[in-house]
Design a protein around this motif. Structure first.
Motif, PDB file in Angstrom:
ATOM      1  N   PRO A 166      23.328  36.018  15.633  1.00 26.59           N
ATOM      2  CA  PRO A 166      23.824  35.906  16.835  1.00 26.59           C
ATOM      3  C   PRO A 166      24.382  35.011  17.215  1.00 26.59           C
ATOM      4  O   PRO A 166      24.822  33.347  16.987  1.00 26.59           O
ATOM      5  CB  PRO A 166      22.322  35.383  17.062  1.00 26.59           C
ATOM      6  N   SER A 167      25.821  34.937  18.269  1.00 22.62           N
ATOM      7  CA  SER A 167      26.436  34.174  18.892  1.00 22.62           C
ATOM      8  C   SER A 167      26.052  34.020  20.327  1.00 22.62           C
ATOM      9  O   SER A 167      26.059  35.250  21.032  1.00 22.62           O
ATOM     10  CB  SER A 167      28.073  34.458  18.616  1.00 22.62           C
ATOM     11  N   ARG A 168      26.275  32.995  21.013  1.00 27.61           N
ATOM     12  CA  ARG A 168      26.115  33.283  22.395  1.00 27.61           C
ATOM     13  C   ARG A 168      27.523  33.218  23.026  1.00 27.61           C
ATOM     14  O   ARG A 168      28.242  31.923  22.295  1.00 27.61           O
ATOM     15  CB  ARG A 168      25.216  31.349  22.662  1.00 27.61           C
ATOM     16  N   GLY A 169      27.904  34.204  24.299  1.00 23.71           N
ATOM     17  CA  GLY A 169      28.081  33.405  24.968  1.00 23.71           C
ATOM     18  C   GLY A 169      27.831  33.480  25.960  1.00 23.71           C
ATOM     19  O   GLY A 169      27.150  34.194  27.159  1.00 23.71           O
ATOM     20  N   THR A 170      28.716  32.385  26.517  1.00 24.39           N
ATOM     21  CA  THR A 170      28.597  31.551  28.234  1.00 24.39           C
ATOM     22  C   THR A 170      29.626  31.802  29.190  1.00 24.39           C
ATOM     23  O   THR A 170      30.993  32.155  29.156  1.00 24.39           O
ATOM     24  CB  THR A 170      28.427  30.706  28.138  1.00 24.39           C
ATOM     25  N   HIS A 171      29.311  32.581  30.512  1.00 25.31           N
ATOM     26  CA  HIS A 171      30.392  33.399  31.128  1.00 25.31           C
ATOM     27  C   HIS A 171      29.882  31.976  32.220  1.00 25.31           C
ATOM     28  O   HIS A 171      28.587  31.538  32.646  1.00 25.31           O
ATOM     29  CB  HIS A 171      30.334  34.373  31.466  1.00 25.31           C
ATOM     30  N   ILE A 172      31.077  31.678  33.521  1.00 28.96           N
ATOM     31  CA  ILE A 172      30.924  31.244  34.440  1.00 28.96           C
ATOM     32  C   ILE A 172      31.765  32.441  35.970  1.00 28.96           C
ATOM     33  O   ILE A 172      32.471  32.598  35.278  1.00 28.96           O
ATOM     34  CB  ILE A 172      31.058  29.917  34.729  1.00 28.96           C
ATOM     35  N   THR A 173      31.271  31.929  36.958  1.00 27.45           N
ATOM     36  CA  THR A 173      31.827  33.079  38.368  1.00 27.45           C
ATOM     37  C   THR A 173      31.694  31.529  38.904  1.00 27.45           C
ATOM     38  O   THR A 173      30.918  30.673  39.462  1.00 27.45           O
ATOM     39  CB  THR A 173      30.581  34.303  38.560  1.00 27.45           C
ATOM     40  N   LEU A 174      32.886  31.847  40.406  1.00 28.50           N
ATOM     41  CA  LEU A 174      33.483  31.339  41.033  1.00 28.50           C
ATOM     42  C   LEU A 174      34.113  31.945  42.015  1.00 28.50           C
ATOM     43  O   LEU A 174      34.304  32.268  42.319  1.00 28.50           O
ATOM     44  CB  LEU A 174      34.514  30.279  40.893  1.00 28.50           C
ATOM     45  N   ARG A 175      34.098  31.635  43.011  1.00 23.70           N
ATOM     46  CA  ARG A 175      34.864  32.157  44.845  1.00 23.70           C
ATOM     47  C   ARG A 175      35.905  32.144  44.289  1.00 23.70           C
ATOM     48  O   ARG A 175      36.411  31.656  44.193  1.00 23.70           O
ATOM     49  CB  ARG A 175      34.610  30.951  45.926  1.00 23.70           C
ATOM     50  N   GLN A 176      36.800  33.392  45.123  1.00 22.83           N
ATOM     51  CA  GLN A 176      37.552  33.521  44.629  1.00 22.83           C
ATOM     52  C   GLN A 176      38.801  32.602  45.847  1.00 22.83           C
ATOM     53  O   GLN A 176      39.210  31.999  45.014  1.00 22.83           O
ATOM     54  CB  GLN A 176      38.356  35.111  46.132  1.00 22.83           C
ATOM     55  N   ARG A 177      38.521  32.050  46.579  1.00 18.44           N
ATOM     56  CA  ARG A 177      38.820  30.533  47.398  1.00 18.44           C
ATOM     57  C   ARG A 177      38.816  29.269  46.167  1.00 18.44           C
ATOM     58  O   ARG A 177      39.955  28.771  46.843  1.00 18.44           O
ATOM     59  CB  ARG A 177      38.668  30.229  48.610  1.00 18.44           C
ATOM     60  N   ASP A 178      38.329  29.175  45.746  1.00 14.70           N
ATOM     61  CA  ASP A 178      38.216  28.013  44.407  1.00 14.70           C
ATOM     62  C   ASP A 178      38.763  28.860  43.018  1.00 14.70           C
ATOM     63  O   ASP A 178      39.540  27.602  42.770  1.00 14.70           O
ATOM     64  CB  ASP A 178      37.270  27.345  43.880  1.00 14.70           C
ATOM     65  N   LEU A 179      38.987  30.256  43.071  1.00 14.18           N
ATOM     66  CA  LEU A 179      40.008  30.131  41.737  1.00 14.18           C
ATOM     67  C   LEU A 179      40.871  31.451  42.168  1.00 14.18           C
ATOM     68  O   LEU A 179      40.349  32.457  41.956  1.00 14.18           O
ATOM     69  CB  LEU A 179      39.261  30.083  40.679  1.00 14.18           C
ATOM     70  N   PRO A 180      41.646  31.642  43.167  1.00 12.95           N
ATOM     71  CA  PRO A 180      42.502  32.365  43.558  1.00 12.95           C
ATOM     72  C   PRO A 180      42.913  33.437  42.650  1.00 12.95           C
ATOM     73  O   PRO A 180      43.523  32.834  42.029  1.00 12.95           O
ATOM     74  CB  PRO A 180      43.125  31.766  44.294  1.00 12.95           C
ATOM     75  N   LEU A 181      42.530  34.449  42.273  1.00 11.16           N
ATOM     76  CA  LEU A 181      43.423  35.085  41.639  1.00 11.16           C
ATOM     77  C   LEU A 181      42.913  37.021  41.331  1.00 11.16           C
ATOM     78  O   LEU A 181      42.449  37.421  41.836  1.00 11.16           O
ATOM     79  CB  LEU A 181      42.026  35.350  39.623  1.00 11.16           C
ATOM     80  N   ALA A 182      44.704  36.670  41.494  1.00  7.98           N
ATOM     81  CA  ALA A 182      44.711  39.215  41.816  1.00  7.98           C
ATOM     82  C   ALA A 182      45.220  39.961  40.038  1.00  7.98           C
ATOM     83  O   ALA A 182      44.356  40.748  39.743  1.00  7.98           O
ATOM     84  CB  ALA A 182      45.922  39.101  42.313  1.00  7.98           C
ATOM     85  N   GLY A 183      45.356  38.669  39.502  1.00  8.25           N
ATOM     86  CA  GLY A 183      44.959  39.331  37.960  1.00  8.25           C
ATOM     87  C   GLY A 183      44.747  38.842  36.972  1.00  8.25           C
ATOM     88  O   GLY A 183      44.257  37.540  37.114  1.00  8.25           O
ATOM     89  N   GLY A 184      44.252  38.793  35.362  1.00 11.64           N
ATOM     90  CA  GLY A 184      43.595  37.857  35.116  1.00 11.64           C
ATOM     91  C   GLY A 184      44.555  37.089  33.918  1.00 11.64           C
ATOM     92  O   GLY A 184      45.829  37.661  33.868  1.00 11.64           O
ATOM     93  N   ALA A 185      44.478  36.184  33.555  1.00  9.40           N
ATOM     94  CA  ALA A 185      44.390  34.827  32.471  1.00  9.40           C
ATOM     95  C   ALA A 185      44.444  34.672  31.283  1.00  9.40           C
ATOM     96  O   ALA A 185      42.714  34.544  31.227  1.00  9.40           O
ATOM     97  CB  ALA A 185      44.821  33.507  33.410  1.00  9.40           C
ATOM     98  N   ILE A 186      44.976  34.090  30.423  1.00 11.14           N
ATOM     99  CA  ILE A 186      44.529  34.124  29.096  1.00 11.14           C
ATOM    100  C   ILE A 186      44.887  32.625  29.174  1.00 11.14           C
ATOM    101  O   ILE A 186      45.981  31.530  29.287  1.00 11.14           O
ATOM    102  CB  ILE A 186      45.613  34.891  28.136  1.00 11.14           C
TER     103      ILE A 186
END
Length: 568
Positions: free
Chosen positions: A276-296
């Motif tokens: 097993p491998s744990r993968g963690t994600h977080i979410t934020l408001r668009q106004r705090d991290l505005p993105l129209a596309g994805g970033a590496i």
């Protein structure tokens, strides 16, 4: 989907060709594949559909650039072909997403990354198509920043990656504008709502005759003369036990695969252990991290993470750490959350902290350990199929993108065993029916921003949500103020998708638990907030008595704490 009580009755009364254990994307795919080949199929899920790994992914349908580092070209090619097919079969669920690798201070984009993207391009489409696209773009001059679309009569495939200007990088990644990027690579992968994909595949499987039920825990196998002939199961709501008769048993429980008859699996098969491998994600408001596309996003020690726009928010992940612990509720670790925040703050020049999180989640991937500590865990994203003397077939490993290939491999084994002529058909079975926002009727009280969300989540079935909202005005209201999810979706989830709790609705039928964790906090005795409104609708649909309804908000609060939804 059929009503759960009817499904349980059919499971007990009928005999099936195949019983599938596990209601994540792999099990759902096996059920669809088998049903479309003419098999009678039963599917049992211990908890809720997609409640395990299949609701906790990075929401990407992609080839996996990082697997190129291990020269796992076969896996990448397979995933890229599946990506292209999924856009064709489910265009409302699997959508192209522009991704950017920026460069700063006048530097050229990293050449090694360019080599990898060149290989990605070549494996994405056939050579003749690649040449024709290259010629068309050269003649047309190339519309920079446009999202590639399929031409009429052909399936979607991405344009070649290319270098874009700093201005275009900032348009796609507004959060990066203050760092004044000077150029970057632009390429495309695809994005989905993983749970909605699972539910849609299950719905199509039922359309071809499969019978599916959640909260049906398989406790053992039925056998005759050492061969499986079905499973024993327990209804986790009523506690009642029942049997499902079937000629073939398929174990598609992912990271839980070796919990079903572990002695048989490990004694008889050279079984790679699940690591097993744990993968963690977080979410934020668009106004705090505005993105129209994805970033590496570089994350240190040669690793990278994604920062992606998703359902009106920013989704950041993932980590990849060995995990030892209970599998029922996997919390994001504090260290993982800090790691993700530190990476995006350094990259975007921001100062985001836990106060800005709108949600957090973690899942455990069923990676396969070869037993060789020198080998990278990444090679274990390949699927593994094995069969034991009882006849049980186990499928595990793999990734969200390759679910259809995993299902085909599994059902091919059954077809071979039965000496049937039953070729796979899932490459031509549409998954739901896409619809444009303009085709949806306007219903009084439904917020304007909800229509696009409904079309993307349900496709043509959005009509059913809006019909409920039109019949009962209170169901036209949002669950959480300012977000597009409607109370009508709660009623639909209970009637048509076997939702049985507030958690089923808030974590999976909608994704509010991942995007609005703070708004869903339940204070002691609170009976008026978003969770309470969801409970009221469920109580009416499922016939809960006052005691059950009164306790359901507290049940969700306990589940939210166990899942670590607020990232605290």
């Amino acid at each position: 989907m059929i009503e759960r009580g009817q499904a349980l009755a059919a499971l007990s009364a009928d005999e099936f060709d195949i019983v599938v254990v596990g209601g994540g994307i792999t099990g759902a795919g096996v059920a669809l594949d088998a049903a479309t080949r003419g098999y009678s199929v039963a599917l049992l899920e211990r908890a809720d559909f997609a409640s395990g790994t299949s609701s906790r992914s990075s929401k990407l349908v992609h080839g996996g650039l990082r697997y190129l580092q291990n020269f796992d070209l076969g896996l990448v090619r397979e995933a890229l072909l599946e990506r292209r097919l999924m856009v064709t079969l489910a265009p409302h669920l699997v959508r192209p997403l522009p991704l950017v690798v920026p460069a700063f201070e006048g530097a050229r984009p990293d050449r090694l990354m360019g080599v990898g993207l060149n290989l990605y391009d070549v494996m994405s489409v056939d050579r003749e198509r690649l040449r024709s696209r290259r010629g068309r773009r050269s003649r047309a001059g190339g519309e920079q920043g446009d999202r590639p679309q399929a031409e009429e009569g052909e399936s979607w495939s991405p344009e070649r990656h290319r270098v874009i200007s700093g201005e275009e990088v900032a348009e796609l990644l507004p959060a990066l504008a203050a760092r004044n990027p000077t150029s970057g690579y632009l390429f495309y992968d695809c994005q989905t709502d993983d749970v909605r994909l699972v539910l849609t595949v299950l719905g199509e499987a039922e359309r071809f005759g499969a019978v599916c039920a959640n909260r049906a825990d398989v406790t053992g196998l039925l056998e005759r003369d050492g061969r499986t002939e079905g499973v024993r199961a327990r209804d986790t709501e009523s506690g009642g036990e029942f049997e499902v008769r079937a000629a073939n048993v398929i174990n598609a429980t992912g990271v839980w695969a070796d919990e079903l008859r572990p002695q048989e699996l490990h004694d008889e098969v050279e079984l790679p252990r699940i690591r097993p491998s744990r993968g963690t994600h977080i979410t934020l408001r668009q106004r705090d991290l505005p993105l129209a596309g994805g970033a590496i996003v570089p994350a240190g020690e040669g690793r990278s993470i994604f920062a992606l726009p998703w359902l009106g928010h920013a989704l950041v992940g993932t980590t990849d750490n060995d995990y030892e612990g209970p599998l029922e509720h996997v919390k994001p670790s504090s260290a993982d959350v800090d790691y993700l925040l530190n990476a995006i703050n350094e990259f975007f020049g921001s100062s985001l902290g836990r106060a800005q999180l709108t949600g957090a989640f973690a899942g455990v991937r069923p990676l396969i350990s070869t037993g060789d500590p020198k080998k990278s865990v990444d090679i274990s994203r390949k699927a593994e199929l094995y069969e034991t003397s009882s006849g049980m077939i186990t499928i595990t490993g793999g990734k969200l993108t390759t679910w259809r290939r995993m299902a085909k491999m599994t059902v091919d084994r059954v077809v071979e065993r039965d000496a049937r002529d039953a070729p796979c058909r899932t490459q031509e079975i549409p998954l739901g029916q896409a619809i444009s926002v303009e085709e949806l009727p306007r219903v009084e009280g439904v917020p304007a921003e909800s229509y696009a969300a409904l079309a993307a989540r349900y496709g043509h079935a959005a009509h059913d949500v809006l019909a409920l909202a039109g019949e009962r005005g209170e169901l036209a209201q949002p669950i959480v103020a300012g977000l597009p999810d409607l109370l009508a979706e709660v009623a639909l989830a209970a009637r048509n998708e076997q939702a049985r709790s507030a958690g089923d609705v808030l974590l999976r039928r909608t994704r509010l638990g991942l995007l609005a964790a703070h708004e869903l906090r339940v204070e002691q005795g609170d009976r008026s907030g978003p969770v309470a409104r969801v409970v009221d609708v469920l109580a009416g649909e499922l016939g809960w008595d006052p005691d059950r309804a009164a306790s359901e908000s507290d049940r969700f609060a306990a589940e939210a704490r166990a899942e670590g939804l607020d990232g605290a």
